[in-house]
Write an enzyme that holds these catalytic residues in place. Structure first.
Site, PDB file in Angstrom:
ATOM      1  N   CYS A 145       0.832  -1.201   0.000  1.00  0.00           N
ATOM      2  CA  CYS A 145       0.000   0.000   0.000  1.00  0.00           C
ATOM      3  C   CYS A 145       0.869   1.254   0.000  1.00  0.00           C
ATOM      4  CB  CYS A 145      -0.879   0.010   1.237  1.00  0.00           C
ATOM      5  SG  CYS A 145      -1.806  -1.505   1.446  1.00  0.00           S
ATOM      6  N   ASN A 183      -0.617   1.461   6.442  1.00  0.00           N
ATOM      7  CA  ASN A 183       0.084   0.372   5.737  1.00  0.00           C
ATOM      8  C   ASN A 183       0.440  -0.697   6.754  1.00  0.00           C
ATOM      9  OD1 ASN A 183      -0.008   1.748   3.370  1.00  0.00           O
ATOM     10  ND2 ASN A 183       2.197   2.110   3.211  1.00  0.00           N
ATOM     11  N   GLY A 184       0.510  -1.944   6.316  1.00  0.00           N
ATOM     12  CA  GLY A 184       0.982  -3.006   7.204  1.00  0.00           C
ATOM     13  C   GLY A 184      -0.161  -3.742   7.865  1.00  0.00           C
ATOM     14  N   LYS A 229       6.265 -11.934 -16.620  1.00  0.00           N
ATOM     15  CA  LYS A 229       5.965 -12.017 -15.187  1.00  0.00           C
ATOM     16  C   LYS A 229       4.759 -12.916 -14.950  1.00  0.00           C
ATOM     17  CE  LYS A 229       6.567 -10.979 -10.887  1.00  0.00           C
ATOM     18  NZ  LYS A 229       7.711 -11.650 -10.238  1.00  0.00           N
ATOM     19  N   ARG A 259       3.761   0.696  -6.947  1.00  0.00           N
ATOM     20  CA  ARG A 259       3.762  -0.285  -5.863  1.00  0.00           C
ATOM     21  C   ARG A 259       2.614  -1.278  -6.003  1.00  0.00           C
ATOM     22  NH1 ARG A 259       6.509   2.364  -1.294  1.00  0.00           N
ATOM     23  NH2 ARG A 259       5.151   1.383   0.227  1.00  0.00           N
ATOM     24  N   GLU A 294      16.112 -23.417  -6.680  1.00  0.00           N
ATOM     25  CA  GLU A 294      15.691 -22.024  -6.824  1.00  0.00           C
ATOM     26  C   GLU A 294      16.893 -21.124  -7.136  1.00  0.00           C
ATOM     27  OE1 GLU A 294      13.098 -20.600  -7.408  1.00  0.00           O
ATOM     28  OE2 GLU A 294      13.373 -18.518  -6.857  1.00  0.00           O
ATOM     29  N   GLU A 296      17.735 -17.544 -15.101  1.00  0.00           N
ATOM     30  CA  GLU A 296      16.762 -16.563 -15.588  1.00  0.00           C
ATOM     31  C   GLU A 296      17.376 -15.212 -15.904  1.00  0.00           C
ATOM     32  OE1 GLU A 296      12.440 -16.502 -13.850  1.00  0.00           O
ATOM     33  OE2 GLU A 296      13.865 -16.673 -12.207  1.00  0.00           O
ATOM     34  N   TRP A 328      -3.450  -2.265  -1.356  1.00  0.00           N
ATOM     35  CA  TRP A 328      -3.245  -3.606  -1.929  1.00  0.00           C
ATOM     36  C   TRP A 328      -3.852  -4.541  -0.899  1.00  0.00           C
ATOM     37  CZ3 TRP A 328      -0.637  -5.919  -6.173  1.00  0.00           C
ATOM     38  CH2 TRP A 328      -0.368  -7.273  -6.043  1.00  0.00           C
ATOM     39  N   HIS A 337      25.743 -40.087 -10.040  1.00  0.00           N
ATOM     40  CA  HIS A 337      25.018 -40.855 -11.056  1.00  0.00           C
ATOM     41  C   HIS A 337      24.952 -40.111 -12.389  1.00  0.00           C
ATOM     42  CE1 HIS A 337      23.951 -43.684  -7.947  1.00  0.00           C
ATOM     43  NE2 HIS A 337      23.556 -42.668  -7.191  1.00  0.00           N
ATOM     44  N   LYS A 382      17.242 -18.881 -10.523  1.00  0.00           N
ATOM     45  CA  LYS A 382      17.470 -17.429 -10.493  1.00  0.00           C
ATOM     46  C   LYS A 382      18.648 -17.063 -11.391  1.00  0.00           C
ATOM     47  CE  LYS A 382      14.504 -16.193  -9.320  1.00  0.00           C
ATOM     48  NZ  LYS A 382      13.397 -16.933  -8.822  1.00  0.00           N
TER      49      LYS A 382
HETATM   50  C1  AGP Z   1      10.330 -17.175 -11.249  1.00  0.00           C
HETATM   51  O1  AGP Z   1      11.414 -16.341 -11.082  1.00  0.00           O
HETATM   52  C2  AGP Z   1       9.772 -17.166 -12.623  1.00  0.00           C
HETATM   53  N1  AGP Z   1       9.389 -15.864 -13.008  1.00  0.00           N
HETATM   54  C3  AGP Z   1       8.751 -18.261 -12.926  1.00  0.00           C
HETATM   55  O2  AGP Z   1       9.377 -19.488 -12.759  1.00  0.00           O
HETATM   56  C4  AGP Z   1       7.464 -18.249 -12.079  1.00  0.00           C
HETATM   57  O3  AGP Z   1       7.730 -18.657 -10.780  1.00  0.00           O
HETATM   58  C5  AGP Z   1       6.431 -19.171 -12.741  1.00  0.00           C
HETATM   59  O4  AGP Z   1       6.123 -18.682 -14.010  1.00  0.00           O
HETATM   60  C6  AGP Z   1       5.173 -19.315 -11.916  1.00  0.00           C
HETATM   61  O5  AGP Z   1       4.515 -18.097 -11.779  1.00  0.00           O
HETATM   62  P1  AGP Z   1       3.338 -17.905 -10.745  1.00  0.00           P
HETATM   63  O6  AGP Z   1       3.898 -18.051  -9.383  1.00  0.00           O
HETATM   64  O7  AGP Z   1       2.807 -16.543 -11.029  1.00  0.00           O
HETATM   65  O8  AGP Z   1       2.335 -18.979 -11.032  1.00  0.00           O
END
Ligand code: AGP
Length: 626
Positions: free
Chosen positions: A2, A116-117, A621, A27, A499, A506, A90, A522, A503
């Site tokens: 927010c 906020n919060g 995104k 935001r 993860e 990506e 938000w 293996h 990162k």
């Molecule tokens: C994560 O960094 C990526 N942008 C991607 O793997 C993402 O997590 C995936 O597309 C799932 O998105 P969501 O959480 O909006 O479903």
């Protein structure tokens, strides 16, 4: 997250507040509102949707339209008020609706607030204030602040705010104003950010500098636990007991773009640094009892279902899938329920065996990922109950499920998920503990200990962010030209490795692989060469010794071991190329802390390669297509 803006001075507040709110749009928000004081009146106008909806409402009512917004809107639009507060919301507590939008006010419409919060003890306060005659009009926790201040008001708003502040628990920031003191704003901060903008005969306050940057660059930071009284002629900082605090002014030399990013060079870096706050928000009132977990909130899944469930199936994609993987370890360990992990795009086409007695959890920060939604629908059609874990109220996933557990990460702009990931993991921990409570699979003392550990997470994230910068930058410097990284982990360290590898892939476009460390011999061991960087999650856990053996195998092949360690694994520091120590926490919760240096490592490497970390090539995104 927010946005807050407040103005007291000599110019028309309405335009300044709207301009300030526009600058906070980045935001993310789902509704907005402003309150103004003039001519002994205080009025609020609120609207669902973007700021043009709010402006239209103000405009329409000023022109005398009868669209039902009420006299307040007419008054707000027409008065030349020079004191006011504004907010972009938000949603976290309560639906997206006009009633839940801010500003909120007390029963007599004397005190208005923007907040906020999270107020963790709002239920207790709300019950007490309701018993004393307060009439609540929203589903939010924030509204309680307006009623509480009004209940303490005895002619001095600052004193009433201090008294209210002393009773409030949680982490929040708010600005209050009273019709009886039309030239005063009083703000307070506990954790959530607030900053004052100083002018000549006018003062601003906001949750972030962009809200007033076009008006002034002279700022004063509001620190944790402080009360601030703003009047046109000046600003007083106070302790909660009313003692004055001296505060220096600073000059901000950011351009608007930097200001939107809170001074960080990218949204991703800003979002990495918001993780302590967002995890705190996600767990906040849900562990308010201190010894257990409370997930009974609007839209939540009927808890009776938790007791009868035989099996959990998690469907998700990408980073959300990794969050689910961590959740599997936690739920199986704590609630003794079998958990199956499914990549949503595979599950939907697999004719899965699923039905009554199954709880299917769809995890998606955006709530719009096509494959996750399809997998959830498949399961629901076959009789399973479906729970969504998402960050976005009103998203499709909330409509395609039987209940929702919201993360409270605020809007994430960087394409690479960071703060939404740690909040997803925090949400699954809460779910795992609640399942354990309901099923009696963990002793209450163990649950209380884990709840205490959950409460430590934000501090551990802060500590990590404060300490890992130098070693991470050095590793990035040494390895940014490398073309391959291997990541290894065991148990909950494995999803952290996955993860971390995702990162780096990506945002730096470096090829990565992530493996269960025991699987290395293996196959992937063949990839190891003289300088191959191998990132090992070697934090304390029942499998640490096994992990150390795997690291020795890596070293024996001449590869470079970069280890994330905790105190229990500190002794390996001299056996690896670089150790990045992070604070230790219960080993099941360690992923939230251990992932932070890996996010930063990916970031630092991508930066050195000159790449656009916020918008990596080919990625979106929100993935609304298959
Ligand atoms: C994560 O960094 C990526 N942008 C991607 O793997 C993402 O997590 C995936 O597309 C799932 O998105 P969501 O959480 O909006 O479903």
């Amino acid at each position: 997250m927010c946005g807050i803006v407040g103005y007291v001075g000599k110019r028309p507040a309405r335009e300044l507040l709207l301009a300030g709110l526009k600058k906070l749009e980045y935001r993310g928000y789902d509704s907005a509102g402003i309150s103004l004081i003039a001519d002994d009146h205080i009025d609020a106008v609120r609207a669902v949707g973007n700021l043009s909806a709010l402006e239209a409402k103000l405009g329409a009512n000023a022109a005398g339209s009868a669209d039902g917004a009420g006299d307040g809107a007419v008054a707000v639009a027409e008065r030349a008020a020079t004191t006011g507060i504004g907010h972009t919301r938000w949603a976290t507590h309560g639906r997206v609706s006009e009633e839940n939008a801010h500003p909120h006010y007390d029963t007599d419409d004397q005190v208005h607030v923007v907040v906020n919060g999270i107020v963790e003890n709002y239920m207790t306060l709300k019950r007490r204030l309701s018993d004393d005659g307060s009439d609540f009009t929203s589903e939010t926790d924030a509204e309680v602040i307006a009623h509480l201040i009004a209940s303490h008001y005895d002619g001095e708003l600052a004193a009433a705010v201090r008294a209210a502040f002393a009773e409030l628990e949680g982490h929040f920031a708010f600005v209050a104003m009273s019709v009886r003191e039309p030239k005063t704003l009083v703000a307070a901060r506990r954790e959530c950010p607030l900053v004052v903008g100083r002018g000549e005969g006018e003062q601003f306050i906001a949750s972030a500098v962009p809200a007033f940057l076009a008006q002034t660059r002279t700022v004063q930071q509001v620190e944790n636990g402080e009360i601030v009284v703003l009047r046109p002629r000046g600003v007083e900082f106070q302790t909660v007991s009313g003692d004055p605090i001296a505060r220096e002014t600073e000059q901000v030399d950011w351009d608007e773009d930097t200001a939107e990013k809170g001074g960080y060079e990218t949204f991703m870096l800003k979002e990495i640094h918001e993780q302590a706050d967002t995890v705190a928000e996600t767990i906040a009132d849900r562990v308010a009892r201190g010894t257990g977990v409370d997930l009974d909130e609007p839209g939540a899944l009927d808890e009776a279902l938790f007791v009868g469930v035989d099996r959990i199936v998690v469907v998700a994609c990408g980073t959300s899938y990794h969050a689910g993987l961590i959740g599997r370890y936690a739920i199986e360990e704590w609630a003794r329920l079998p958990v199956e992990m499914e990549i949503a795009s595979e599950y939907r086409y697999r004719n899965p065996v699923v039905g009554e007695g199954d709880l299917v959890i769809g995890i998606s920060q955006s709530g719009e990922t096509a494959d996750t939604l399809a997998a959830m629908r498949t399961a629901r059609q076959r009789g399973a109950k479906v729970l969504a874990i998402t960050n976005v109220m009103g998203s499709q996933i909330t409509r395609d499920s039987d209940g929702v557990l919201f993360t409270r990460a605020g809007l994430e702009i960087g394409v690479a998920a960071t703060k939404t990931f740690v909040c997803q993991v925090a949400a699954i921990y809460l779910l795992g503990l609640r399942l354990a409570e309901l099923r009696g699979s963990l002793p209450p003392e163990r649950i209380a200990t884990l709840v205490g550990e959950l409460g430590r997470l934000p501090h551990c994230i802060e500590e990590t962010l404060a300490s890992v910068g130098t070693p991470v930058a050095q590793i990035a410097e040494d390895h940014w030209r490398d073309e391959f990284f291997l990541y290894l982990g065991r148990h909950v360290g494995l999803p952290v490795a996955l993860e971390g590898a995702l990162k780096l892939k990506e945002i730096s476009y470096i090829a990565t692989d992530a493996y269960a460390a025991g699987e290395m011999k293996h196959g992937p061991i063949a990839l190891l060469g003289d300088r191959t960087p191998v990132v090992c999650v070697a934090t304390d856990s029942p499998v640490l010794e096994k992990m150390i053996s795997n690291m020795q195998e890596v070293r024996a092949r001449g590869a470079h071991v970069i280890a994330i360690t905790t105190a229990a694994s500190a002794h390996i520091a001299d056996q690896v190329e670089v150790a990045i120590p992070v604070p230790a926490i219960d080993w099941m919760l360690q992923p939230i802390v251990a992932v932070v240096p890996l996010q930063l490592l990916a970031y630092e490497i991508a930066k050195r390669r000159g790449l656009n970390v916020d918008q990596p090539r080919n990625l979106a995104k929100t993935v609304t297509v298959e």
